[in-house]
Design a protein around this motif. Sequence first.
Motif, PDB file in Angstrom:
ATOM      1  N   ALA B  72      46.564  34.210  40.449  1.00 53.64           N
ATOM      2  CA  ALA B  72      46.088  32.887  40.862  1.00 53.64           C
ATOM      3  C   ALA B  72      45.677  32.855  42.333  1.00 53.64           C
ATOM      4  O   ALA B  72      45.441  31.785  42.883  1.00 53.64           O
ATOM      5  CB  ALA B  72      47.172  31.852  40.611  1.00 53.64           C
ATOM      6  N   THR B  73      45.624  34.005  42.965  1.00 51.03           N
ATOM      7  CA  THR B  73      45.227  34.169  44.385  1.00 51.03           C
ATOM      8  C   THR B  73      46.201  33.486  45.345  1.00 51.03           C
ATOM      9  O   THR B  73      45.845  33.143  46.465  1.00 51.03           O
ATOM     10  CB  THR B  73      43.796  33.631  44.690  1.00 51.03           C
ATOM     11  OG1 THR B  73      43.828  32.214  44.619  1.00 51.03           O
ATOM     12  CG2 THR B  73      42.764  34.185  43.760  1.00 51.03           C
ATOM     13  N   LEU B  74      47.418  33.292  44.910  1.00 54.10           N
ATOM     14  CA  LEU B  74      48.396  32.623  45.769  1.00 54.10           C
ATOM     15  C   LEU B  74      49.349  33.612  46.431  1.00 54.10           C
ATOM     16  O   LEU B  74      50.251  33.215  47.147  1.00 54.10           O
ATOM     17  CB  LEU B  74      49.210  31.605  44.961  1.00 54.10           C
ATOM     18  CG  LEU B  74      48.416  30.416  44.451  1.00 54.10           C
ATOM     19  CD1 LEU B  74      49.256  29.565  43.533  1.00 54.10           C
ATOM     20  CD2 LEU B  74      47.897  29.578  45.600  1.00 54.10           C
ATOM     21  N   VAL B  89      40.658  40.388  43.112  1.00 55.30           N
ATOM     22  CA  VAL B  89      41.356  39.196  43.598  1.00 55.30           C
ATOM     23  C   VAL B  89      41.473  39.212  45.117  1.00 55.30           C
ATOM     24  O   VAL B  89      41.395  38.178  45.769  1.00 55.30           O
ATOM     25  CB  VAL B  89      42.762  39.126  42.942  1.00 55.30           C
ATOM     26  CG1 VAL B  89      43.662  38.139  43.666  1.00 55.30           C
ATOM     27  CG2 VAL B  89      42.633  38.727  41.492  1.00 55.30           C
ATOM     28  N   ASP B  92      37.540  38.964  46.840  1.00 60.79           N
ATOM     29  CA  ASP B  92      36.744  37.735  46.673  1.00 60.79           C
ATOM     30  C   ASP B  92      37.562  36.656  45.957  1.00 60.79           C
ATOM     31  O   ASP B  92      37.233  36.244  44.837  1.00 60.79           O
ATOM     32  CB  ASP B  92      35.465  38.066  45.889  1.00 60.79           C
ATOM     33  CG  ASP B  92      34.432  36.970  46.020  1.00 60.79           C
ATOM     34  OD1 ASP B  92      34.760  35.924  46.639  1.00 60.79           O
ATOM     35  OD2 ASP B  92      33.317  37.134  45.513  1.00 60.79           O
ATOM     36  N   PRO B  93      38.610  36.176  46.596  1.00 57.64           N
ATOM     37  CA  PRO B  93      39.476  35.205  45.904  1.00 57.64           C
ATOM     38  C   PRO B  93      38.777  33.879  45.576  1.00 57.64           C
ATOM     39  O   PRO B  93      39.098  33.244  44.572  1.00 57.64           O
ATOM     40  CB  PRO B  93      40.616  34.970  46.908  1.00 57.64           C
ATOM     41  CG  PRO B  93      40.127  35.460  48.204  1.00 57.64           C
ATOM     42  CD  PRO B  93      39.113  36.499  47.926  1.00 57.64           C
ATOM     43  N   ASP B  94      37.800  33.502  46.408  1.00 61.23           N
ATOM     44  CA  ASP B  94      37.106  32.233  46.134  1.00 61.23           C
ATOM     45  C   ASP B  94      36.412  32.270  44.772  1.00 61.23           C
ATOM     46  O   ASP B  94      36.427  31.302  44.022  1.00 61.23           O
ATOM     47  CB  ASP B  94      36.072  31.952  47.231  1.00 61.23           C
ATOM     48  CG  ASP B  94      36.729  31.338  48.455  1.00 61.23           C
ATOM     49  OD1 ASP B  94      37.948  31.066  48.388  1.00 61.23           O
ATOM     50  OD2 ASP B  94      36.047  31.142  49.470  1.00 61.23           O
ATOM     51  N   LYS B  95      35.796  33.407  44.483  1.00 65.70           N
ATOM     52  CA  LYS B  95      35.099  33.528  43.201  1.00 65.70           C
ATOM     53  C   LYS B  95      36.104  33.530  42.049  1.00 65.70           C
ATOM     54  O   LYS B  95      35.853  32.935  41.003  1.00 65.70           O
ATOM     55  CB  LYS B  95      34.266  34.814  43.190  1.00 65.70           C
ATOM     56  CG  LYS B  95      33.262  34.831  42.069  1.00 65.70           C
ATOM     57  CD  LYS B  95      32.238  35.910  42.256  1.00 65.70           C
ATOM     58  CE  LYS B  95      31.184  35.830  41.174  1.00 65.70           C
ATOM     59  NZ  LYS B  95      30.255  36.951  41.247  1.00 65.70           N
ATOM     60  N   ARG B  97      38.867  32.027  41.986  1.00 65.84           N
ATOM     61  CA  ARG B  97      39.386  30.656  41.791  1.00 65.84           C
ATOM     62  C   ARG B  97      38.474  29.823  40.887  1.00 65.84           C
ATOM     63  O   ARG B  97      38.937  28.910  40.234  1.00 65.84           O
ATOM     64  CB  ARG B  97      39.550  29.965  43.147  1.00 65.84           C
ATOM     65  CG  ARG B  97      40.768  30.452  43.876  1.00 65.84           C
ATOM     66  CD  ARG B  97      40.901  29.869  45.262  1.00 65.84           C
ATOM     67  NE  ARG B  97      41.874  30.650  46.002  1.00 65.84           N
ATOM     68  CZ  ARG B  97      41.705  31.152  47.214  1.00 65.84           C
ATOM     69  NH1 ARG B  97      40.585  30.930  47.869  1.00 65.84           N
ATOM     70  NH2 ARG B  97      42.640  31.867  47.784  1.00 65.84           N
ATOM     71  N   THR B  98      37.184  30.148  40.889  1.00 66.04           N
ATOM     72  CA  THR B  98      36.283  29.394  40.009  1.00 66.04           C
ATOM     73  C   THR B  98      36.374  29.879  38.561  1.00 66.04           C
ATOM     74  O   THR B  98      35.907  29.218  37.654  1.00 66.04           O
ATOM     75  CB  THR B  98      34.819  29.526  40.475  1.00 66.04           C
ATOM     76  OG1 THR B  98      34.439  30.897  40.363  1.00 66.04           O
ATOM     77  CG2 THR B  98      34.655  29.046  41.897  1.00 66.04           C
ATOM     78  N   MET B  99      36.988  31.051  38.378  1.00 68.68           N
ATOM     79  CA  MET B  99      37.043  31.640  37.032  1.00 68.68           C
ATOM     80  C   MET B  99      38.343  31.375  36.319  1.00 68.68           C
ATOM     81  O   MET B  99      38.461  31.649  35.131  1.00 68.68           O
ATOM     82  CB  MET B  99      36.886  33.155  37.127  1.00 68.68           C
ATOM     83  CG  MET B  99      35.567  33.615  37.636  1.00 68.68           C
ATOM     84  SD  MET B  99      35.710  35.374  37.899  1.00 68.68           S
ATOM     85  CE  MET B  99      34.075  35.756  38.423  1.00 68.68           C
ATOM     86  N   MET B 100      39.334  30.943  37.072  1.00 70.49           N
ATOM     87  CA  MET B 100      40.636  30.760  36.413  1.00 70.49           C
ATOM     88  C   MET B 100      41.223  29.382  36.718  1.00 70.49           C
ATOM     89  O   MET B 100      40.864  28.747  37.706  1.00 70.49           O
ATOM     90  CB  MET B 100      41.622  31.869  36.811  1.00 70.49           C
ATOM     91  CG  MET B 100      41.942  31.981  38.258  1.00 70.49           C
ATOM     92  SD  MET B 100      43.260  30.887  38.730  1.00 70.49           S
ATOM     93  CE  MET B 100      43.141  30.967  40.487  1.00 70.49           C
ATOM     94  N   TYR B 102      44.993  27.541  36.979  1.00 66.61           N
ATOM     95  CA  TYR B 102      46.417  27.892  37.088  1.00 66.61           C
ATOM     96  C   TYR B 102      47.275  26.645  36.912  1.00 66.61           C
ATOM     97  O   TYR B 102      47.056  25.628  37.555  1.00 66.61           O
ATOM     98  CB  TYR B 102      46.667  28.520  38.463  1.00 66.61           C
ATOM     99  CG  TYR B 102      48.120  28.700  38.850  1.00 66.61           C
ATOM    100  CD1 TYR B 102      48.990  29.444  38.051  1.00 66.61           C
ATOM    101  CD2 TYR B 102      48.610  28.138  40.018  1.00 66.61           C
ATOM    102  CE1 TYR B 102      50.310  29.615  38.420  1.00 66.61           C
ATOM    103  CE2 TYR B 102      49.939  28.310  40.400  1.00 66.61           C
ATOM    104  CZ  TYR B 102      50.774  29.047  39.596  1.00 66.61           C
ATOM    105  OH  TYR B 102      52.093  29.214  39.963  1.00 66.61           O
ATOM    106  N   TYR B 126      36.891  21.235  42.900  1.00 64.02           N
ATOM    107  CA  TYR B 126      36.232  22.354  42.201  1.00 64.02           C
ATOM    108  C   TYR B 126      34.707  22.273  42.307  1.00 64.02           C
ATOM    109  O   TYR B 126      34.001  23.041  41.680  1.00 64.02           O
ATOM    110  CB  TYR B 126      36.655  22.396  40.732  1.00 64.02           C
ATOM    111  CG  TYR B 126      37.981  23.092  40.534  1.00 64.02           C
ATOM    112  CD1 TYR B 126      38.091  24.467  40.668  1.00 64.02           C
ATOM    113  CD2 TYR B 126      39.123  22.372  40.236  1.00 64.02           C
ATOM    114  CE1 TYR B 126      39.304  25.105  40.503  1.00 64.02           C
ATOM    115  CE2 TYR B 126      40.350  23.001  40.069  1.00 64.02           C
ATOM    116  CZ  TYR B 126      40.425  24.373  40.208  1.00 64.02           C
ATOM    117  OH  TYR B 126      41.620  25.007  40.053  1.00 64.02           O
ATOM    118  N   HIS B 173      37.001  22.675  35.392  1.00 65.69           N
ATOM    119  CA  HIS B 173      35.891  23.525  35.812  1.00 65.69           C
ATOM    120  C   HIS B 173      35.591  24.615  34.796  1.00 65.69           C
ATOM    121  O   HIS B 173      34.901  25.587  35.096  1.00 65.69           O
ATOM    122  CB  HIS B 173      36.175  24.133  37.177  1.00 65.69           C
ATOM    123  CG  HIS B 173      37.399  24.988  37.224  1.00 65.69           C
ATOM    124  ND1 HIS B 173      38.645  24.510  36.966  1.00 65.69           N
ATOM    125  CD2 HIS B 173      37.561  26.309  37.510  1.00 65.69           C
ATOM    126  CE1 HIS B 173      39.526  25.483  37.091  1.00 65.69           C
ATOM    127  NE2 HIS B 173      38.887  26.591  37.408  1.00 65.69           N
TER     128      HIS B 173
END
Lengths: 658, 332
Positions: B72-74, B89, B92-95, B97-100, B102, B126, B173
């Motif tokens: 979850a990029t956290l 992850v 490019d965590p921003d990308k 975040r748009t795909m998952m 949590y 989002y 999203h």
Amino acid sequence: MIRGDRAWGLPLLAKELTEQAVRKRTAVLQTVYSALLGGLTVLVFYISVYRDALGPFDILREGGRMFDLLMQMQLVGVYLLLPAMMCGVITGEKERGTLGLLFLTRLRPWSVILEKYLSRELAIGLYLLMAVPSMTFCFALGGLSGWNVAQGVWILALTALQAGAASIACSAYFRTTSQAFLATYFAIAAIHFGPLLFALLFPVASTIVSDWAVNFLNLLWNMGRDFGGSLEALTGWPIAPENDGTLASRVVPGDARAMMLASLTPFVFLERTSGLLDLAVLSLPSLGATFLCLLAARVCLVRRAFLEPKNRLLKLFRTLDRTFQNLNHNRLTRGITLTRESVRLPLYEPVAWRETQRKSLGTVRYLVRVLLVLEGPTLFLCLLMIIAQTGAGQSSFLMMLRQTLWAVCLLFVAVRSAVLIAGERQQESLDVLLCTPMSTRDILLEKMRGVRRLLIVLAIPLLTCVAVNAWWRTETRFHAGYFAQVLDPGLMYLFVALASLAIQLPLVAWIGLHLSLRIRSQTRAILAATLFLTLWTAGGLIVEWLIHGSLIRMAGGGRPAPSASVVQLVMPLLCPPLVIFDAETGRLSERGPIVYWTLCIGLQWAFLKLYRRYVLRNASRWLGRANTPPELAALRSISRETWSTEVPTAAVSGAPGS
Amino acid sequence: MSHEPVVLDENNAGEPAAATAPQAVVDVRDLRVRYGKLEAVRGISFQIPRGEVFGFIGPNGAGKSSTIRVLATLQKDFEGRVRINGVDVRSDPDKVRTMMGYMPDFFGVYEDLTAREYLHFFAAAYRIPLARRAGIVDDVLQLTDLTHKIDSQVDSLSRGMKQRLALARVLLHDPDLLLLDEPASGLDPRARIEFRELLKALQEMGKTILVSSHILHELAQFCTRIGIIEAGRLVADGSLSDIYRLLSIRRVVHVQVAGEMQPLAEGLRKVEGISQIEEQTDRLAIHVREEVLPIEDLHQELVRLGARIRMFQPEAMDMETAFMKLTEGVTA
């Protein structure tokens, strides 16, 4: 079970001591405290004893002066450390929900109170013991008797017992640690200054009470003298003083009432005692206050064990809301509405929307109320002072008003910004927010939008005060015939005060946000922000007073030494609240000319900008959030107009909304 | 018990074949997470192909939430390689975040907002285009059966409703991957069943779901793959049937017979496929290698040896048994 098979021991005390012992911060604090104490001892020795000495014999008999200074430092240490250590002992159990479990055990309420109390008193005792090497050094220098040392230790012990008892009483009364922490300082102030206030407000009643108290103490003293005389003859210990007379007449000649009033504060009169009996009798009021605080803690422990959370701020606002609405419904205004709250949904900046539309301290209507509450009385008092034209009295009153306003505003901002992230963390919504594609920088800047509104509202009453003060200074200087054109203190004051407003309020807000990012619990973040601000201000004043004062003394004749001038110039940079203090006490010219202040303000502004950048840059790291490299983020950054029409997210096939 | 992961899917055994990598929505290789001296995750690797529901099972402190937080990029600090839809992850965590989406093990809702405001808040976060927001919010509310609560304050909703609102937020999203950490914890039986049905619907919509839970039999009902994690290590990874088959290899059959057990035990020890026989007070516990000696054949062997069988009971194999067999109850 075997009758009388009671488990002897102090389980709660053992548990508390073990917990404190294994905490990393205990070791860190102890190390820092001992290092600070050692460093200050060396500094005091060097400045007040060593540098003035022409030969080795000159440093002899200087121990008394050093000892007094060390005692003062230890007292400051007790007042700073003990409330912070003690105020959470009961509230911590309440916050964790474990106080009820303690009641289910065989522990009696008195046992709970005393074991908790002892656990922190023993800890502070350890801190006080750290001064033993320094005290030994003072004793070795000479000029200090064994009796002086015993007196000092006893005063410190009494102060620690009293401050600790006040703290634990607040801890038992309040629901949260932050409330207890703040209340503890009020309680200690009430113990020290309450009797004096009582004497000012009710002179007749206070005279009756003090006469009675002094007579009672004298009676005890006389009884003790008779008993002590025989004991002294038997043992040879110096129990009663050599000179005769009543306790009051010897210790505080001719002011029995003042003695009674101040005797709650251990360090005021106990230093003047000359025998064990004096010390014992004069310690009774302080010990009495300690016992009353412990009794209050015992009474509150069970009665206030399970408190429902009450949002007093919200309650206050609602009450104010009702009052203003009632006031607004009259023939003249007829319920006029100046601002209506937006009912729109968030469009582009959701975090800013929530901070400014849904948070009490961010919405316009509540901020208007805050403004009215602060600005109304400020304006009224300022106008009153201008009309009254009371000269020096006016000046000191306005000074007090301004300083109080500054302190309230800075604390308000610190607390508000300290809950920005810690609050999200506490309500468990931070992770969810951090999972969105919003950058950490955007989240923080939007969060600060609500604080910015508050800053503007708080700045208005401060501006009112500053403007009135600047005008008043210019007026008085003009009438006094000074050259006001080049280095007008009024203009200098206006410049420095306005610059401080523009720099220090945001600086405190960013410090609060920084603490909020680093500290997990909301209560701790608030405490840390309050403590930091207090220490920063008080610490700066104390350090300057100690170093600068000593350097001037050392130069002799009241002339500042070159090193004193350097300290004077550097301190406002290290401790920006000193600038406010100087401005409000009219000491700007003493420190430096307008060029110096311009440079100082410039450096502070640069520091604010750098600090803001530092917080924004490192926020992701402190939050543990993975960050997109800046260059990639810049490439991908899209304007508001773009993302209102395009779909930057993943493919929407199968989307509920597609 | 060995701590080497029992990988049952041939595609995922060891280093996955290059051909399978692009298909995997989640690709975790040798993930390690440390908190100071504590190593919470100790080199786990797994892949989740598109459309699968991956059940993440493990005791408290096993490392489930840490693994999910990395996805979850956290969790910034970790070792190993973690990719979602081929996107790293870490880089490019921003990308990502748009795909998952949590959903943490707590609600993560703003109590001071209404359901509509809450969803619009996250729709803005989002960056969902303004023109589509209202429609999407209505759709996710409909899917989660919360349309009638659209203007209710969040703090007035029940736990089950708050959980569904959190799921609605996750779907806003339209992410490829849903990360659900203990989604059913604290829910009453009805809310739990409703939530399970909702997940089944999402599965049918083709979402890839990673769900962690303690409630094993619930996962068994809709998970296509299971990963069992203990003390930061993946001890098993595969489909349910694979895991059952694996554990059944060492299946224990409890047998009670009339008369002496000793001669029967001696006779059984000569039969191929029986690895061990425990002579208990009233029964024999026979450890059978099922691929060599099926359970039916064991029964025949007993009859052949002249046993008068009172009880013939193969040990029941379910998720709980599998879990207990695969884990030792240790934490990282």
